[in-house]
Design a protein around this motif. Structure first.
Motif, short mmCIF file in Angstrom:
data_model
loop_
_atom_site.label_atom_id
_atom_site.label_comp_id
_atom_site.label_asym_id
_atom_site.label_seq_id
_atom_site.Cartn_x
_atom_site.Cartn_y
_atom_site.Cartn_z
N ARG A 1 10.61 14.48 5.92
CA ARG A 1 10.78 14.73 4.92
C ARG A 1 9.87 13.94 3.40
NH1 ARG A 1 14.64 18.72 3.72
NH2 ARG A 1 15.14 20.25 5.27
N GLY A 2 9.45 14.09 2.04
CA GLY A 2 9.26 13.36 1.78
C GLY A 2 8.09 13.13 1.78
N ARG A 3 7.60 11.87 1.09
CA ARG A 3 6.15 11.14 1.14
C ARG A 3 5.82 10.79 2.19
NH1 ARG A 3 6.20 8.09 -4.87
NH2 ARG A 3 6.38 9.80 -6.05
N PRO A 4 4.35 11.00 2.15
CA PRO A 4 3.74 10.92 4.08
C PRO A 4 3.98 9.33 4.31
CG PRO A 4 2.56 11.93 2.70
CD PRO A 4 2.97 11.71 1.94
N VAL A 5 3.57 8.57 3.64
CA VAL A 5 3.24 6.93 3.31
C VAL A 5 4.69 6.52 2.69
CG1 VAL A 5 1.55 5.08 2.90
CG2 VAL A 5 1.04 7.77 3.46
N THR A 6 4.87 5.28 4.36
CA THR A 6 5.89 4.90 3.04
C THR A 6 5.44 3.26 3.46
OG1 THR A 6 7.83 6.05 4.00
CG2 THR A 6 8.44 3.42 3.95
N VAL A 7 5.61 2.28 2.54
CA VAL A 7 5.50 1.31 2.52
C VAL A 7 6.05 0.31 2.88
CG1 VAL A 7 3.54 -1.08 1.14
CG2 VAL A 7 3.58 1.84 1.10
N ILE A 8 6.24 -0.54 3.24
CA ILE A 8 8.01 -1.46 3.18
C ILE A 8 7.70 -3.07 3.42
CG2 ILE A 8 9.69 -2.72 5.82
CD1 ILE A 8 9.22 0.39 5.26
N GLY A 9 7.85 -3.51 2.59
CA GLY A 9 8.61 -5.02 1.40
C GLY A 9 8.68 -5.97 2.45
N LEU A 10 8.72 -7.16 2.50
CA LEU A 10 8.78 -8.00 2.86
C LEU A 10 10.40 -8.13 3.30
CD1 LEU A 10 6.79 -11.86 1.80
CD2 LEU A 10 7.34 -10.48 4.08
N ASP A 11 11.27 -7.71 2.45
CA ASP A 11 12.68 -7.66 2.69
C ASP A 11 13.10 -6.75 3.56
OD1 ASP A 11 12.03 -5.35 1.53
OD2 ASP A 11 13.56 -6.45 -0.20
N GLY A 12 11.78 -5.79 3.85
CA GLY A 12 12.08 -4.88 5.47
C GLY A 12 12.33 -3.04 4.76
N ARG A 13 12.70 -3.30 3.77
CA ARG A 13 12.97 -1.74 2.65
C ARG A 13 11.99 -1.72 2.50
NH1 ARG A 13 17.62 -3.33 -1.27
NH2 ARG A 13 17.69 -1.51 -1.50
N PRO A 14 11.57 0.07 2.08
CA PRO A 14 10.26 0.29 1.59
C PRO A 14 10.44 0.13 0.12
CG PRO A 14 11.76 2.04 2.77
CD PRO A 14 12.55 0.65 2.57
N LEU A 15 9.17 0.22 -0.29
CA LEU A 15 8.77 -0.57 -1.59
C LEU A 15 9.01 1.07 -2.24
CD1 LEU A 15 5.52 -3.25 -1.86
CD2 LEU A 15 7.81 -3.43 -1.61
N SER A 16 9.82 1.42 -3.64
CA SER A 16 9.24 2.66 -4.78
C SER A 16 8.02 2.94 -5.22
CB SER A 16 10.09 2.77 -5.45
OG SER A 16 9.88 1.60 -6.71
N LEU A 17 7.30 3.38 -4.99
CA LEU A 17 5.77 4.36 -5.27
C LEU A 17 5.45 4.60 -6.52
CD1 LEU A 17 4.43 4.21 -1.47
CD2 LEU A 17 4.47 2.10 -2.67
N ALA A 18 5.56 4.37 -7.32
CA ALA A 18 5.98 4.95 -8.55
C ALA A 18 4.38 5.56 -8.75
CB ALA A 18 5.76 3.87 -9.54
N ARG A 19 3.11 4.22 -9.07
CA ARG A 19 1.78 4.83 -8.79
C ARG A 19 0.95 4.34 -7.73
NH1 ARG A 19 -2.57 2.83 -10.42
NH2 ARG A 19 -3.88 3.69 -11.81
N THR A 20 0.98 5.85 -7.27
CA THR A 20 0.85 6.38 -5.69
C THR A 20 -0.75 6.50 -5.55
OG1 THR A 20 1.24 8.23 -5.73
CG2 THR A 20 2.76 6.63 -4.80
#
Lengths: 319, 319
Positions: free
Chosen positions: A295-314
């Motif tokens: 579900r949701g956006r197809p692409v997840t980008v993981i930051g250095l802290d291991g958590r997904p970045l929020s992608l305001a402008r994709t």
């Protein structure tokens, strides 16, 4: 005396079209495709004030107008063969036209592309190019071939073209500024890489709207999702210095105009892809993997802290 | 919310492309040409304020943007197969787009043409279309095949489209005015005629710049000259009423936008051409003949008094 359309075409855009039965000068060009091939066809339009500034260097513009189309052919694994060019100009400025034609034709010759037709007319500056390429039947690299478990790869570095547009807000040496501008204005279409990837990759796209948006297109067409590690995305030294600033992050993830290839391949292809990288001297970097759809956006980008970045402008939208 | 580029394409310009391996939605379309064919490729650009008025009816504009390209394919004797459409719009006006797409797609369906790609962007209104057609190898109708002794023929009637632009200066009934406007806005590309003429004609061109200019292109490419009898040139009843006025004479000889075919054929083909005319229900009129090349302008138009007309304005130039 202003130049007529016929004079413009004759003077600047007529060359011996070796790959065409009949080139510029009739109602239509006549082309003969090779046996056993399919044709790959693409069209792009560049508008003053939107895709480039009104005073943009015409030679670079000629290069870019063709390059963005060649990039589409590259991402299909095609060999570009023929182009048409329709151009609307405020006036028949010979100097401008000569420079534009130089940039366009130089890139065309480099890739063996024949300019076989088109149209010139008066109006607000608008450049519309179509390219036809060939690919062995059934062998094109498409957006819809990615599978869960595939690696996600990218060529070259990302973000420089978008960073060039934000250069005014950064402290850059003149040399760095020029290098970024060249990335934006003079993209090198990855034709050779696209050909090599016909064997190794399952899907491919060129980064024209931004990494997240373009990888998202692969995911949508392939009905999969993707996870990308932000710190793995290759960037230039210049961009690296600003990596933690929002402008640079946006350039890497959502900046269009890099015209690198993003592609997916099975894990079994890692050695083959490393060989392609060495042979072509093109940096190829594994930045993530394809997963099942969710579900949701197809692409997840993981930051250095291991958590997904929020992608305001994709990604870049043309409207 | 304004429409994004992706929504515009999805909503208005995506149809099942039966003749393509892969249509809209990847970096490039994938096409498979039939065996033994050559491809005929043409591109035309229409600019607001130059080729049409800013408030032009969008459905008619959609028709015309495709029709002018189909006409080029017709004049080569080709079967149109695929089109790309690049369009720049001041805003994503849904109503305008829906009407434009209706006009474009209706004509595309009528001729079995698949819209396989393109680009939409924001900018001054500009419509750039490319069409790819097929023709059996070596059989295209070209401009360079005319020979001294050939008859010169024209399809339909000439001058109405140009007269529509001058309608304000004439006394016309509303019905006549509408009929002229339809000739200007909704040209019917002569695809069927072009196919039939592959057997009978030696050279062909479509009348887009005006009879004298376009027949002149045949003469230049074929290294011949042409003599045309003015009173033989077929015109509509409306135009016939103004035939002796300069505006009508200019419309007949130098008016663009009729998109009829002018072609040359040996005298031995007269019966065959009469049969084609009856079978297709298209008026085909013999208006002159091809001669050896001579000094000066390649096309001479003879008036009722047997003397050459002076041709001040012989064709449309885009600059």
């Amino acid at each position: 005396m202003p130049l007529t359309e016929f004079e413009i075409i004759k003077r600047y855009f007529t060359h011996r079209a070796r790959g065409a039965v009949l080139g510029v000068g009739d109602d239509a060009a006549i082309l003969r495709a090779r046996r056993g091939v399919e044709l790959v066809v693409t069209a792009d339009m560049l508008v003053a004030g939107r895709h480039f500034q009104k005073g943009a260097d015409p030679q670079r513009l000629g290069h870019k107008a063709l390059a963005v189309n060649l990039s589409d052919i590259a991402s299909m694994g095609g060999v570009p063969r023929w182009a048409t060019l329709s151009i609307s100009l405020p006036d028949a400025n010979e100097r401008w036209l000569a420079a534009f034609a130089r940039g366009f034709m130089r890139l065309a010759r480099r890739h063996g592309v024949d300019l076989v037709g088109g149209d010139t007319t008066r109006g607000p500056l608008n450049i519309s190019v179509q390219v036809i390429g060939e690919v062995p039947a059934g062998r094109a690299l498409r957006r819809d071939g990615a599978r869960a478990g595939d690696d996600v790869w990218v060529s070259g570095t990302l973000g420089d073209a978008a960073l060039a547009l934000a250069a005014g807000r950064l402290r850059l040496a003149p040399r760095e500024r020029r290098a970024l501008a060249t990335k934006l204005d003079m993209p090198a279409p990855r034709i050779g890489l696209g050909l090599a990837l016909r064997e190794a990759a399952r899907s491919a796209i060129d980064v024209s709207d931004g990494l997240v948006a373009d990888l998202g297109h692969i995911c949508e067409r392939s009905r999969v999702a993707a996870v990308v590690q932000f710190e793995r995305i290759p960037v230039s030294p210049t961009l690296g210095r600003y990596r933690d600033r929002p402008v640079a992050r946006a350039a890497v993830l959502a900046g269009g105009d890099d015209y690198e290839l993003v592609f997916t391949a099975s894990r079994g292809q890692r050695d083959a892809i490393a060989r392609i990288s060495r042979r072509l001297r093109v940096r190829l970097t594994r930045i993530g993997s394809i997963t099942r759809p969710r579900r949701g956006r197809p692409v997840t980008v993981i930051g250095l802290d291991g958590r997904p970045l929020s992608l305001a402008r994709t990604g870049y939208s043309h409207f």
